[in-house]
Design an enzyme around this catalytic site. Structure first.
Site, mmCIF file in Angstrom:
data_model
loop_
_atom_site.group_PDB
_atom_site.id
_atom_site.type_symbol
_atom_site.label_atom_id
_atom_site.label_comp_id
_atom_site.label_asym_id
_atom_site.label_seq_id
_atom_site.Cartn_x
_atom_site.Cartn_y
_atom_site.Cartn_z
ATOM 1 N N ARG A 176 69.493 26.829 -10.532
ATOM 2 C CA ARG A 176 70.275 27.100 -9.336
ATOM 3 C C ARG A 176 69.456 28.069 -8.499
ATOM 4 N NH1 ARG A 176 74.134 31.055 -8.315
ATOM 5 N NH2 ARG A 176 73.337 32.456 -9.876
ATOM 6 N N ARG A 180 72.105 32.378 0.813
ATOM 7 C CA ARG A 180 73.146 33.167 1.475
ATOM 8 C C ARG A 180 73.133 32.858 2.946
ATOM 9 N NH1 ARG A 180 72.015 39.154 -0.342
ATOM 10 N NH2 ARG A 180 72.672 38.877 -2.472
ATOM 11 N N ARG A 253 56.136 37.244 -22.900
ATOM 12 C CA ARG A 253 55.317 37.258 -21.704
ATOM 13 C C ARG A 253 54.954 38.716 -21.462
ATOM 14 N NH1 ARG A 253 56.883 36.269 -16.426
ATOM 15 N NH2 ARG A 253 59.063 36.311 -17.001
ATOM 16 N N ARG A 284 53.505 41.241 -7.541
ATOM 17 C CA ARG A 284 54.245 42.168 -6.684
ATOM 18 C C ARG A 284 53.444 43.445 -6.481
ATOM 19 N NH1 ARG A 284 60.097 41.971 -9.746
ATOM 20 N NH2 ARG A 284 59.052 42.007 -11.741
ATOM 21 N N GLU A 304 51.305 44.527 -9.869
ATOM 22 C CA GLU A 304 51.805 43.938 -11.119
ATOM 23 C C GLU A 304 51.177 42.567 -11.325
ATOM 24 O OE1 GLU A 304 56.094 44.263 -11.657
ATOM 25 O OE2 GLU A 304 56.114 42.329 -12.686
ATOM 26 N N TYR A 352 66.480 39.111 -22.687
ATOM 27 C CA TYR A 352 66.223 39.883 -21.488
ATOM 28 C C TYR A 352 67.539 40.566 -21.140
ATOM 29 C CZ TYR A 352 65.163 41.795 -17.080
ATOM 30 O OH TYR A 352 64.994 42.718 -16.078
ATOM 31 N N ASP A 354 69.294 43.566 -18.678
ATOM 32 C CA ASP A 354 69.179 44.613 -17.677
ATOM 33 C C ASP A 354 69.693 45.919 -18.278
ATOM 34 O OD1 ASP A 354 67.977 43.536 -15.379
ATOM 35 O OD2 ASP A 354 69.824 42.473 -14.832
HETATM 36 P P1 FAD Z 1 62.786 49.582 -24.755
HETATM 37 O O1 FAD Z 1 62.834 50.316 -23.488
HETATM 38 O O2 FAD Z 1 61.670 48.626 -24.959
HETATM 39 O O3 FAD Z 1 62.764 50.653 -25.943
HETATM 40 C C1 FAD Z 1 62.375 50.334 -27.260
HETATM 41 C C2 FAD Z 1 61.608 51.539 -27.808
HETATM 42 O O4 FAD Z 1 61.311 51.280 -29.193
HETATM 43 C C3 FAD Z 1 60.261 51.741 -27.109
HETATM 44 O O5 FAD Z 1 60.182 53.081 -26.651
HETATM 45 C C4 FAD Z 1 59.237 51.461 -28.212
HETATM 46 O O6 FAD Z 1 58.086 52.285 -28.100
HETATM 47 C C5 FAD Z 1 60.033 51.775 -29.467
HETATM 48 N N1 FAD Z 1 59.515 51.097 -30.658
HETATM 49 C C6 FAD Z 1 59.290 49.772 -30.822
HETATM 50 N N2 FAD Z 1 58.804 49.523 -32.042
HETATM 51 C C7 FAD Z 1 58.712 50.730 -32.668
HETATM 52 C C8 FAD Z 1 58.238 51.127 -33.944
HETATM 53 N N3 FAD Z 1 57.754 50.246 -34.823
HETATM 54 N N4 FAD Z 1 58.299 52.436 -34.286
HETATM 55 C C9 FAD Z 1 58.751 53.351 -33.394
HETATM 56 N N5 FAD Z 1 59.189 53.015 -32.157
HETATM 57 C C10 FAD Z 1 59.167 51.733 -31.805
HETATM 58 N N6 FAD Z 1 66.636 46.398 -15.881
HETATM 59 C C11 FAD Z 1 67.391 46.677 -14.801
HETATM 60 O O7 FAD Z 1 68.599 46.905 -14.933
HETATM 61 N N7 FAD Z 1 66.843 46.720 -13.552
HETATM 62 C C12 FAD Z 1 65.527 46.468 -13.326
HETATM 63 O O8 FAD Z 1 65.068 46.506 -12.165
HETATM 64 C C13 FAD Z 1 64.707 46.155 -14.448
HETATM 65 N N8 FAD Z 1 63.403 45.895 -14.280
HETATM 66 C C14 FAD Z 1 62.645 45.577 -15.361
HETATM 67 C C15 FAD Z 1 61.295 45.314 -15.153
HETATM 68 C C16 FAD Z 1 60.489 44.999 -16.230
HETATM 69 C C17 FAD Z 1 59.033 44.713 -16.010
HETATM 70 C C18 FAD Z 1 61.052 44.931 -17.544
HETATM 71 C C19 FAD Z 1 60.200 44.556 -18.727
HETATM 72 C C20 FAD Z 1 62.383 45.206 -17.754
HETATM 73 C C21 FAD Z 1 63.203 45.535 -16.666
HETATM 74 N N9 FAD Z 1 64.543 45.860 -16.835
HETATM 75 C C22 FAD Z 1 65.319 46.144 -15.741
HETATM 76 C C23 FAD Z 1 65.170 45.891 -18.195
HETATM 77 C C24 FAD Z 1 65.133 47.301 -18.866
HETATM 78 O O9 FAD Z 1 63.805 47.694 -19.000
HETATM 79 C C25 FAD Z 1 65.850 47.218 -20.229
HETATM 80 O O10 FAD Z 1 67.208 46.897 -20.059
HETATM 81 C C26 FAD Z 1 65.790 48.507 -21.084
HETATM 82 O O11 FAD Z 1 64.624 49.237 -20.917
HETATM 83 C C27 FAD Z 1 65.965 48.124 -22.534
HETATM 84 O O12 FAD Z 1 65.994 49.264 -23.357
HETATM 85 P P2 FAD Z 1 65.681 49.128 -24.916
HETATM 86 O O13 FAD Z 1 65.938 50.460 -25.524
HETATM 87 O O14 FAD Z 1 66.366 47.952 -25.466
HETATM 88 O O15 FAD Z 1 64.124 48.750 -25.006
HETATM 89 N N1 UDP Z 2 60.844 33.831 -7.858
HETATM 90 C C1 UDP Z 2 60.119 33.148 -6.901
HETATM 91 N N2 UDP Z 2 59.662 33.831 -5.799
HETATM 92 C C2 UDP Z 2 59.891 35.155 -5.612
HETATM 93 C C3 UDP Z 2 60.642 35.843 -6.590
HETATM 94 C C4 UDP Z 2 61.087 35.165 -7.700
HETATM 95 O O1 UDP Z 2 59.888 31.958 -7.047
HETATM 96 O O2 UDP Z 2 59.436 35.716 -4.595
HETATM 97 C C5 UDP Z 2 61.326 33.084 -9.067
HETATM 98 C C6 UDP Z 2 60.244 33.032 -10.145
HETATM 99 O O3 UDP Z 2 60.328 31.783 -10.809
HETATM 100 C C7 UDP Z 2 60.625 34.155 -11.071
HETATM 101 C C8 UDP Z 2 62.161 34.137 -10.993
HETATM 102 O O4 UDP Z 2 62.441 33.734 -9.637
HETATM 103 O O5 UDP Z 2 60.131 33.958 -12.379
HETATM 104 C C9 UDP Z 2 62.826 35.477 -11.284
HETATM 105 O O6 UDP Z 2 62.233 36.461 -10.470
HETATM 106 P P1 UDP Z 2 62.749 37.968 -10.343
HETATM 107 O O7 UDP Z 2 61.738 38.715 -9.571
HETATM 108 O O8 UDP Z 2 64.131 37.959 -9.822
HETATM 109 O O9 UDP Z 2 62.855 38.450 -11.829
HETATM 110 P P2 UDP Z 2 61.767 39.010 -12.826
HETATM 111 O O10 UDP Z 2 60.496 38.246 -12.635
HETATM 112 O O11 UDP Z 2 61.637 40.464 -12.501
HETATM 113 O O12 UDP Z 2 62.399 38.764 -14.150
#
Ligand code: FAD
Ligand code: UDP
Length: 370
Positions: A176, A180, A253, A284, A304, A352, A354
């Site tokens: 999907r 908007r 990934r 980005r 990134e 995944y 948030d």
């Molecule tokens: P983590 O933050 O990964 O914490 C796990 C911890 O365990 C880490 O510190 C690691 O070092 C530790 N660990 C792992 N294995 C071991 C080991 N063997 N011994 C000791 N320590 C260990 N969410 C949003 O709401 N908004 C956003 O805009 C957003 N952007 C994101 C962008 C990216 C690129 C990514 C990857 C995620 C994003 N998220 C976002 C999601 C957000 O990062 C997660 O919801 C959150 O950080 C998850 O917390 P966690 O504690 O589960 O994992």
């Molecule tokens: N996407 C796209 N163009 C953009 C932004 C996102 O085609 O400018 C698509 C792409 O397939 C991507 C998905 O939407 O993998 C989710 O992107 P978003 O940035 O929302 O999430 P994130 O990559 O941070 O998980």
């Protein structure tokens, strides 16, 4: 839970999940030890301060939620700054607003009213109406949005992200595409949104206040010793690693971040700009000061890049295809049989999530166990 051991809980991982659980456990009178293999707390929401700018070290993090309980929970510790995410897309030097809305349609086709935009989209889609069962992502996207939106805003970005041609990607990735028909660049539909004024580090520090934390401590390097001192374990690391990869490795990934400091107060005028051309290697560019409406003299910008995962690299996103989903369910079955060991967070649940979902899940587990 009448403990005879030194700690009630060993919490592996000082990320958001582990920290929320540790906070709740402390409130419930439990003694916890939190260990993390990194040199800082916070996991992936950690920020590194450079020239007064909070740099999102592991990718941009924007807090957004519809869950009032979670919003109120976070607001006990930090104040949200009202930031609204309005990313731009750069394609061949021209800028487009995201998510797809009336601004985008105006920029693409010069249409001004919702009726004109709808008519143009219908015309673009009509060319692909004959595709009944899209065989791949390209066909699916063309059927949903037509050629212009697909080629300018989706194709290159998606191919870079996944490291594969859109023709070789499964159709289900794009089920999907939300359009908007209003002039509204707010990327998220949630009621609440923002970035902590005090920073994400302050949130984690507040959660972990009064809790014993050992950094630079990999659970697997001293597993027996650590397990022996706690009654229960909450594990937030990779689930396949916990079970010594006995069924094989899960795929992820990865990403690479290149942080740069520039001697200018404003580099790109927006927090997030996506580069949707295949030929540009990064997906980005983030200018961190705009997340906090910063007035610093200098600026920090992060490029990134998508990256193939390999052991030793940071596992950012799970790959929810059939092979990995099946493999993960085997690990989850084993996890369900472990006594006094609980699995939580994005790595242990291989999801995944948030930040708001992570907090909600950690609070749910706390209510069940404490
Ligand atoms: P983590 O933050 O990964 O914490 C796990 C911890 O365990 C880490 O510190 C690691 O070092 C530790 N660990 C792992 N294995 C071991 C080991 N063997 N011994 C000791 N320590 C260990 N969410 C949003 O709401 N908004 C956003 O805009 C957003 N952007 C994101 C962008 C990216 C690129 C990514 C990857 C995620 C994003 N998220 C976002 C999601 C957000 O990062 C997660 O919801 C959150 O950080 C998850 O917390 P966690 O504690 O589960 O994992
Ligand atoms: N996407 C796209 N163009 C953009 C932004 C996102 O085609 O400018 C698509 C792409 O397939 C991507 C998905 O939407 O993998 C989710 O992107 P978003 O940035 O929302 O999430 P994130 O990559 O941070 O998980």
């Amino acid at each position: 839970m009448n403990s005879t051991k030194q700690y009630d809980f060993l919490i592996v991982g000082a990320g958001l999940f582990g920290s929320v659980f540790a906070h709740e456990a402390k409130l419930a009178g439990k003694k916890c030890l939190v260990v993390d293999k990194r040199e800082h707390i916070g996991g992936n929401i950690y920020c590194n301060e450079v020239e007064g700018v909070k740099v999102h070290q592991y990718g941009a993090h924007i807090f957004h939620t519809d869950n009032k309980e979670v919003w109120d929970y976070v607001n006990q510790f930090v104040t949200m700054n009202g930031f609204t995410n309005s990313p731009l897309a750069n394609y061949q030097g021209k800028l487009y607003n995201l998510p797809f809305n009336m601004h985008t349609f105006y920029q693409l086709w010069g249409v001004r009213t919702p009726q004109e935009a709808q008519a143009k989209l219908d015309e673009q889609r009509a060319e692909y109406a004959h595709i009944e069962n899209p065989a791949n992502l390209e066909e699916q996207a063309l059927k949903l949005c037509g050629k212009d939106v697909y080629e300018i805003l989706i194709k290159g970005y998606t191919e870079k992200q996944w490291g594969r041609l859109a023709k070789d990607l499964p159709a289900f990735i794009i089920k999907r595409l939300p359009f908007r028909f209003v002039y509204d660049n707010n990327y998220f539909n949630d009621t609440y949104q923002g970035i902590p004024v005090e920073g994400y580090n302050e949130l984690i520090e507040s959660l972990l206040e009064g809790v014993e934390v050992r950094l630079n401590t990999n659970f697997f390097d001293q597993r027996k010793a650590l397990e022996s001192i706690a009654e229960n374990v909450l594990f937030t690391g990779c689930i396949d690693e916990y079970f010594d990869y006995c069924f094989g490795r899960l795929d992820y990934r990865s990403l690479k971040f290149e942080h740069k400091l520039f001697d200018t107060d404003n580099f790109q005028g927006n927090a997030v700009i996506n580069y949707t051309e295949r030929e540009i290697p990064y997906t980005r560019v983030i200018e961190h000061k705009h997340f906090e409406f910063g007035r610093q003299a200098k600026t920090v910008v992060t490029y990134e890049y998508p990256d193939e995962f390999a052991p030793g690299k940071e596992p950012y996103y799970p790959v929810n295809d059939e092979r990995n989903t099946q493999l993960c369910s085997k690990y989850k079955e084993l996890a369900g049989k472990c006594r006094n060991v609980y699995f939580g967070g994005r790595l242990a649940q291989y999801i995944y999530a948030d930040m708001d979902d992570t907090i909600a899940e950690a609070l749910k587990l706390s209510k069940e166990l404490l």
